[in-house]
Scaffold this motif. Structure first.
Motif, PDB file in Angstrom:
ATOM      1  N   GLU A   1      19.869  47.135  32.577  1.00  7.25           N
ATOM      2  CA  GLU A   1      18.740  46.283  33.284  1.00  7.25           C
ATOM      3  C   GLU A   1      19.220  45.181  34.147  1.00  7.25           C
ATOM      4  OE1 GLU A   1      14.375  44.561  31.951  1.00  7.25           O
ATOM      5  OE2 GLU A   1      15.987  44.988  30.601  1.00  7.25           O
ATOM      6  N   GLN A   2      18.840  45.260  35.475  1.00 12.62           N
ATOM      7  CA  GLN A   2      19.078  44.102  36.111  1.00 12.62           C
ATOM      8  C   GLN A   2      17.987  43.342  36.541  1.00 12.62           C
ATOM      9  OE1 GLN A   2      21.180  45.514  39.568  1.00 12.62           O
ATOM     10  NE2 GLN A   2      22.777  46.803  38.408  1.00 12.62           N
ATOM     11  N   LEU A   3      18.320  42.152  37.164  1.00 17.35           N
ATOM     12  CA  LEU A   3      17.079  41.458  37.460  1.00 17.35           C
ATOM     13  C   LEU A   3      17.307  40.455  38.342  1.00 17.35           C
ATOM     14  CD1 LEU A   3      14.225  40.246  36.217  1.00 17.35           C
ATOM     15  CD2 LEU A   3      15.416  38.594  35.059  1.00 17.35           C
ATOM     16  N   CYS A   4      16.422  40.330  39.507  1.00 20.07           N
ATOM     17  CA  CYS A   4      16.714  39.732  40.748  1.00 20.07           C
ATOM     18  C   CYS A   4      15.894  38.340  40.464  1.00 20.07           C
ATOM     19  CB  CYS A   4      16.403  40.578  41.885  1.00 20.07           C
ATOM     20  SG  CYS A   4      16.714  39.625  43.436  1.00 20.07           S
ATOM     21  N   LEU A   5      16.689  37.284  40.552  1.00 19.34           N
ATOM     22  CA  LEU A   5      16.100  35.999  40.419  1.00 19.34           C
ATOM     23  C   LEU A   5      16.350  35.130  41.793  1.00 19.34           C
ATOM     24  CD1 LEU A   5      17.251  34.740  37.033  1.00 19.34           C
ATOM     25  CD2 LEU A   5      14.972  35.737  37.490  1.00 19.34           C
ATOM     26  N   SER A   6      15.641  34.515  42.478  1.00 17.60           N
ATOM     27  CA  SER A   6      15.483  33.852  43.599  1.00 17.60           C
ATOM     28  C   SER A   6      16.275  32.362  43.385  1.00 17.60           C
ATOM     29  CB  SER A   6      14.188  33.730  44.307  1.00 17.60           C
ATOM     30  OG  SER A   6      13.412  32.931  43.814  1.00 17.60           O
ATOM     31  N   ASP A   7      16.982  31.970  44.131  1.00 21.41           N
ATOM     32  CA  ASP A   7      17.479  30.575  43.759  1.00 21.41           C
ATOM     33  C   ASP A   7      16.364  29.548  44.196  1.00 21.41           C
ATOM     34  OD1 ASP A   7      19.972  31.510  43.701  1.00 21.41           O
ATOM     35  OD2 ASP A   7      20.569  31.418  45.747  1.00 21.41           O
TER      36      ASP A   7
ATOM     37  N   GLU B   1      10.469  30.103  35.436  1.00 27.43           N
ATOM     38  CA  GLU B   1       9.455  29.395  36.588  1.00 27.43           C
ATOM     39  C   GLU B   1       9.130  28.075  36.580  1.00 27.43           C
ATOM     40  OE1 GLU B   1       4.751  30.223  37.284  1.00 27.43           O
ATOM     41  OE2 GLU B   1       5.644  31.924  37.158  1.00 27.43           O
ATOM     42  N   LEU B   2       8.896  27.517  35.199  1.00 30.55           N
ATOM     43  CA  LEU B   2       8.412  26.133  34.935  1.00 30.55           C
ATOM     44  C   LEU B   2       9.802  25.294  35.077  1.00 30.55           C
ATOM     45  CD1 LEU B   2       5.900  26.728  32.033  1.00 30.55           C
ATOM     46  CD2 LEU B   2       5.408  26.086  34.321  1.00 30.55           C
ATOM     47  N   GLU B   3      10.994  25.801  34.840  1.00 32.24           N
ATOM     48  CA  GLU B   3      12.030  24.771  34.896  1.00 32.24           C
ATOM     49  C   GLU B   3      13.213  25.806  35.150  1.00 32.24           C
ATOM     50  OE1 GLU B   3      14.778  22.528  31.490  1.00 32.24           O
ATOM     51  OE2 GLU B   3      12.349  21.799  31.670  1.00 32.24           O
ATOM     52  N   PRO B   4      13.398  25.905  36.363  1.00 34.18           N
ATOM     53  CA  PRO B   4      14.513  26.807  36.923  1.00 34.18           C
ATOM     54  C   PRO B   4      15.875  26.585  36.568  1.00 34.18           C
ATOM     55  CG  PRO B   4      13.010  26.078  38.746  1.00 34.18           C
ATOM     56  CD  PRO B   4      12.749  25.247  37.340  1.00 34.18           C
ATOM     57  N   LEU B   5      16.338  25.343  36.107  1.00 35.41           N
ATOM     58  CA  LEU B   5      17.478  25.232  35.830  1.00 35.41           C
ATOM     59  C   LEU B   5      17.676  24.996  34.202  1.00 35.41           C
ATOM     60  CD1 LEU B   5      18.325  22.460  38.571  1.00 35.41           C
ATOM     61  CD2 LEU B   5      18.695  25.001  38.674  1.00 35.41           C
ATOM     62  N   ASN B   6      16.780  25.766  33.478  1.00 35.85           N
ATOM     63  CA  ASN B   6      17.101  25.606  32.045  1.00 35.85           C
ATOM     64  C   ASN B   6      18.242  26.552  31.544  1.00 35.85           C
ATOM     65  OD1 ASN B   6      16.422  26.263  29.076  1.00 35.85           O
ATOM     66  ND2 ASN B   6      15.188  24.449  29.435  1.00 35.85           N
ATOM     67  N   ALA B   7      19.429  26.158  31.174  1.00 36.12           N
ATOM     68  CA  ALA B   7      20.428  27.062  30.783  1.00 36.12           C
ATOM     69  C   ALA B   7      20.013  27.873  29.380  1.00 36.12           C
ATOM     70  CB  ALA B   7      21.755  26.153  30.524  1.00 36.12           C
TER      71      ALA B   7
ATOM     72  N   ARG C   1       9.009  39.146  25.178  1.00 32.84           N
ATOM     73  CA  ARG C   1      10.222  38.291  25.166  1.00 32.84           C
ATOM     74  C   ARG C   1      10.449  37.902  26.657  1.00 32.84           C
ATOM     75  NH1 ARG C   1      14.629  37.228  21.103  1.00 32.84           N
ATOM     76  NH2 ARG C   1      16.348  36.314  22.618  1.00 32.84           N
ATOM     77  N   LYS C   2      10.720  38.957  27.416  1.00 29.05           N
ATOM     78  CA  LYS C   2      11.442  38.916  28.772  1.00 29.05           C
ATOM     79  C   LYS C   2      10.314  38.007  29.738  1.00 29.05           C
ATOM     80  CE  LYS C   2      11.775  42.009  32.393  1.00 29.05           C
ATOM     81  NZ  LYS C   2      12.306  43.299  33.039  1.00 29.05           N
ATOM     82  N   GLU C   3       9.107  38.559  29.405  1.00 26.34           N
ATOM     83  CA  GLU C   3       7.876  37.576  30.119  1.00 26.34           C
ATOM     84  C   GLU C   3       7.753  36.140  30.065  1.00 26.34           C
ATOM     85  OE1 GLU C   3       5.191  40.340  29.148  1.00 26.34           O
ATOM     86  OE2 GLU C   3       4.945  41.345  31.156  1.00 26.34           O
ATOM     87  N   LEU C   4       8.038  35.804  28.709  1.00 27.91           N
ATOM     88  CA  LEU C   4       8.099  34.431  28.215  1.00 27.91           C
ATOM     89  C   LEU C   4       9.344  33.687  28.750  1.00 27.91           C
ATOM     90  CD1 LEU C   4       7.062  35.103  24.660  1.00 27.91           C
ATOM     91  CD2 LEU C   4       5.425  33.954  26.168  1.00 27.91           C
ATOM     92  N   LEU C   5      10.366  34.268  28.904  1.00 29.08           N
ATOM     93  CA  LEU C   5      11.413  33.734  29.235  1.00 29.08           C
ATOM     94  C   LEU C   5      11.378  33.562  31.028  1.00 29.08           C
ATOM     95  CD1 LEU C   5      14.111  35.230  26.951  1.00 29.08           C
ATOM     96  CD2 LEU C   5      13.423  32.815  27.062  1.00 29.08           C
ATOM     97  N   LEU C   6      10.859  34.297  31.562  1.00 32.69           N
ATOM     98  CA  LEU C   6      10.591  34.213  33.012  1.00 32.69           C
ATOM     99  C   LEU C   6       9.656  33.065  33.344  1.00 32.69           C
ATOM    100  CD1 LEU C   6      10.536  38.285  34.262  1.00 32.69           C
ATOM    101  CD2 LEU C   6      12.494  36.321  34.686  1.00 32.69           C
ATOM    102  N   LYS C   7       8.451  32.882  32.532  1.00 30.79           N
ATOM    103  CA  LYS C   7       7.779  31.989  32.775  1.00 30.79           C
ATOM    104  C   LYS C   7       8.336  30.590  32.577  1.00 30.79           C
ATOM    105  CE  LYS C   7       3.595  29.871  33.335  1.00 30.79           C
ATOM    106  NZ  LYS C   7       3.132  30.159  34.539  1.00 30.79           N
ATOM    107  N   ALA C   8       9.278  30.744  31.350  1.00 34.65           N
ATOM    108  CA  ALA C   8       9.943  29.302  31.022  1.00 34.65           C
ATOM    109  C   ALA C   8      10.883  29.020  32.248  1.00 34.65           C
ATOM    110  CB  ALA C   8      10.933  29.454  29.708  1.00 34.65           C
TER     111      ALA C   8
END
Length: 158
Positions: A152-158, A132-138, A123-130
């Motif tokens: 769990e923490q996740l570091c996302l770049s802007d 990646e493709l659309e970074p502003l998808n709420a 689930r997490k990998e699928l959402l990260l791919k989503a």
């Protein structure tokens, strides 16, 4: 609705109109087409796919329309469940953001799927791919927040 129904009256082979008419219906709602037949969401999506077997959006929408544990039988006898429909949408269109997100939403904790790349996606990998493709998808961010463990923490770049 009337415009899509008119489009189908003029061109009964117009897959796009079947898909979009289905999008307007509630889960158990029926619509009567010009020939007098009644159609539900599922039947409309199946018709769109039958008319255009490469219509990734229709596969994904049909997956969204199914409840967990539901299956749909196509006229050729094949049976599809929610996850298989989302996977097929991704096979047809690997950049389909909604299909990544909707497939992720269909998975339970610890579940995953093998995609066309023969890799196991959770689930997490699928959402990260989503994202990646659309970074502003709420919606993808929200689902990812629900997916992560409290510690769990996740570091996302802007």
């Amino acid at each position: 609705r009337q415009l899509y129904m008119r489009a189908l009256e003029l061109d009964p082979g117009y897959a796009f109109a079947y898909n979009n008419l289905a999008n307007l219906l509630q889960s158990k709602e029926l619509v009567r087409l010009h020939d007098g037949t009644q159609w539900g969401r599922r039947e409309l999506y199946v018709a769109a796919i039958e008319l255009d077997p490469t219509y990734a959006v229709a596969y994904n929408n049909l997956g969204v329309a199914l409840e967990p544990g539901d299956e749909v039988r196509f006229p050729d006898g094949t049976v599809w469940d929610k996850q298989a429909l989302h996977v097929r949408a991704l096979e047809l269109h690997p950049g389909h953001v909604c299909a990544y997100r909707d497939l992720a939403a269909s998975l339970g904790p610890g579940e995953g799927v093998f995609l066309a790349d023969n890799c196991f996606w959770d689930r997490k990998e699928l959402l990260l791919k989503a994202l990646e493709l659309e970074p502003l998808n709420a919606r993808s961010f929200s689902l990812l927040g629900e997916t992560l463990q409290k510690s769990e923490q996740l570091c996302l770049s802007d």
